[in-house]
Motif scaffolding. Sequence first.
Motif, PDB file in Angstrom:
ATOM      1  N   ASP A  46       0.805  -1.211   0.000  1.00 59.48           N
ATOM      2  CA  ASP A  46       0.000   0.000   0.000  1.00 59.48           C
ATOM      3  C   ASP A  46       0.848   1.275   0.000  1.00 59.48           C
ATOM      4  O   ASP A  46       0.312   2.375   0.108  1.00 59.48           O
ATOM      5  N   ASP A  47       2.166   1.108  -0.096  1.00 60.21           N
ATOM      6  CA  ASP A  47       3.103   2.231  -0.188  1.00 60.21           C
ATOM      7  C   ASP A  47       2.965   3.197   0.986  1.00 60.21           C
ATOM      8  O   ASP A  47       2.894   4.410   0.813  1.00 60.21           O
ATOM      9  N   TRP A  48       2.913   2.642   2.212  1.00 54.93           N
ATOM     10  CA  TRP A  48       2.875   3.483   3.396  1.00 54.93           C
ATOM     11  C   TRP A  48       4.237   4.152   3.585  1.00 54.93           C
ATOM     12  O   TRP A  48       5.272   3.483   3.558  1.00 54.93           O
ATOM     13  N   ARG A  49       4.245   5.460   3.811  1.00 55.61           N
ATOM     14  CA  ARG A  49       5.501   6.189   3.943  1.00 55.61           C
ATOM     15  C   ARG A  49       5.730   6.802   5.319  1.00 55.61           C
ATOM     16  O   ARG A  49       6.842   7.185   5.645  1.00 55.61           O
ATOM     17  N   ARG A  50       4.683   6.954   6.096  1.00 60.12           N
ATOM     18  CA  ARG A  50       4.850   7.509   7.439  1.00 60.12           C
ATOM     19  C   ARG A  50       3.870   6.787   8.350  1.00 60.12           C
ATOM     20  O   ARG A  50       2.682   7.070   8.346  1.00 60.12           O
ATOM     21  N   VAL A  51       4.398   5.840   9.138  1.00 60.75           N
ATOM     22  CA  VAL A  51       3.557   4.925   9.907  1.00 60.75           C
ATOM     23  C   VAL A  51       3.977   4.966  11.372  1.00 60.75           C
ATOM     24  O   VAL A  51       5.152   4.801  11.698  1.00 60.75           O
ATOM     25  N   LEU A  52       3.007   5.180  12.254  1.00 59.56           N
ATOM     26  CA  LEU A  52       3.247   5.143  13.695  1.00 59.56           C
ATOM     27  C   LEU A  52       2.713   3.809  14.202  1.00 59.56           C
ATOM     28  O   LEU A  52       1.513   3.524  14.093  1.00 59.56           O
ATOM     29  N   VAL A  53       3.602   2.982  14.743  1.00 56.06           N
ATOM     30  CA  VAL A  53       3.261   1.627  15.162  1.00 56.06           C
ATOM     31  C   VAL A  53       3.276   1.570  16.689  1.00 56.06           C
ATOM     32  O   VAL A  53       4.318   1.797  17.319  1.00 56.06           O
ATOM     33  N   PHE A  54       2.130   1.263  17.291  1.00 53.26           N
ATOM     34  CA  PHE A  54       2.038   1.217  18.749  1.00 53.26           C
ATOM     35  C   PHE A  54       2.227  -0.205  19.263  1.00 53.26           C
ATOM     36  O   PHE A  54       1.584  -1.145  18.782  1.00 53.26           O
ATOM     37  N   VAL A  55       3.097  -0.335  20.261  1.00 52.39           N
ATOM     38  CA  VAL A  55       3.334  -1.613  20.931  1.00 52.39           C
ATOM     39  C   VAL A  55       3.147  -1.414  22.431  1.00 52.39           C
ATOM     40  O   VAL A  55       2.981  -0.288  22.904  1.00 52.39           O
ATOM     41  N   ALA A  56       3.226  -2.514  23.176  1.00 52.89           N
ATOM     42  CA  ALA A  56       2.872  -2.462  24.597  1.00 52.89           C
ATOM     43  C   ALA A  56       4.023  -2.069  25.513  1.00 52.89           C
ATOM     44  O   ALA A  56       3.804  -1.470  26.564  1.00 52.89           O
ATOM     45  N   THR A  57       5.267  -2.395  25.137  1.00 56.40           N
ATOM     46  CA  THR A  57       6.376  -2.225  26.067  1.00 56.40           C
ATOM     47  C   THR A  57       7.608  -1.652  25.369  1.00 56.40           C
ATOM     48  O   THR A  57       7.713  -1.658  24.147  1.00 56.40           O
ATOM     49  N   ARG A  58       8.532  -1.170  26.195  1.00 59.15           N
ATOM     50  CA  ARG A  58       9.820  -0.702  25.672  1.00 59.15           C
ATOM     51  C   ARG A  58      10.534  -1.806  24.906  1.00 59.15           C
ATOM     52  O   ARG A  58      11.072  -1.601  23.823  1.00 59.15           O
ATOM     53  N   HIS A  59      10.546  -3.018  25.497  1.00 59.40           N
ATOM     54  CA  HIS A  59      11.228  -4.131  24.844  1.00 59.40           C
ATOM     55  C   HIS A  59      10.616  -4.414  23.474  1.00 59.40           C
ATOM     56  O   HIS A  59      11.342  -4.634  22.495  1.00 59.40           O
TER      57      HIS A  59
END
Length: 415
Positions: A243-256
Amino acid sequence: MSFASLGLSAPLLQACAAAGYVEPTPVQVEVIPPLLEGRDLLGLAPTGSGKTAAFALPLLQRLIAGRQHAYRRVRVLVLAPTRELAAQVGEVFQRLGTSCPRPLKVAIVYGGVSINPQMMALRGGADVVVATPGRLLDLLDHNALRLDAVEALVLDEADRLLDFGFAAERERVLAALPERRQNLLFSATFAPDVQALADTLLRDAVRIEVAALPEAVPDIEQRAIAVDEPRRTELLRQLANQDDWRRVLVFVATRHASENVAQKLASRGVRAAALHGEMSQGARSTVLQDFKDGAIDMLVTTDLAARGIDIPALEVVVNYDLPRSPNDYVHRIGRTGRAGAKGLAVSLVSAATEAHFRLIEKRQGLALPREQVAGFEPTEAAPPASPGTGGIKGKRPSKKDKLRAAAAKAARAAD
């Protein structure tokens, strides 16, 4: 309606014009008059609605009208839960304060950087202090400032600051403040379980709840994709490529998880980096600027970036790990679809997190179809329920969960 009709003074009308504020937003129309009257206030308004200026303008007017002292005394204190939000709020005060007849001093203080320059900056006092709670307490311990003259206290993202995770710091700050003061609480969401605590801070308060206008509702397409948990990183990479994503903010649960997922993506040729609260402020600022400048395509972050951070032209938000709180879902996806742009929010839902996502849907009034991507059809079955994990899908309890447990244990011991 104009800013002049709200009762703002000429210097602040000039500041509004210089800042490019053509006419007040709905939240500013509702909030500014009671704040000019000195009322306590609880303000609920969507992200990006202009609520920072809504409280900054009347508080600056109070500072202009007040008696001047040879030594600046802190008269306005704004608390923010993250360094990035503190910086953004402080910049609004600085920008709007430039038109004041007497130059106002705004101190922005937060952790992750050396305390010494902040102590030096506070020599001679300050009119406004915008701070994260931990660093504010450090400065109090160093006798770098006093709060006994504070006339107005603002809790920005108040639902976070009223959470158990900030309880000890919050109570220490409140103890250092004069009892008689104006209290302002602002947030985009406000869970019922913190309302009782908010009521203890507010006196004869005005409650302002401003919904987004239809034309101002963010245009965010929401999708839920079913996938087995071990294949989420691979799926994320494929979606970005196809889909040619160029600016993506990916949320995860922890620092690790932030570091692990970013490393895996980078090893597969994706320009990815991690962002989390245990990084130094210099590293956080650098990686965030790289993301804004387009040097990074995917920023893998904890909920540190869910509130207060404005990333222009952010195309996609991905819930790689689902948020623990349904309210945090709103804050996360609100990072995209800003300033009239179209946004996309994608949640990766595994068998283990299906029940939690259904709860999020119920709380947010959603009913999203579970999509499947060819080659990534899920095969896992939901695990048996495991009570007492402190969150979703059996993750380790967060720092906030541990603090809640400790508070509950102390309460039981006191009984």
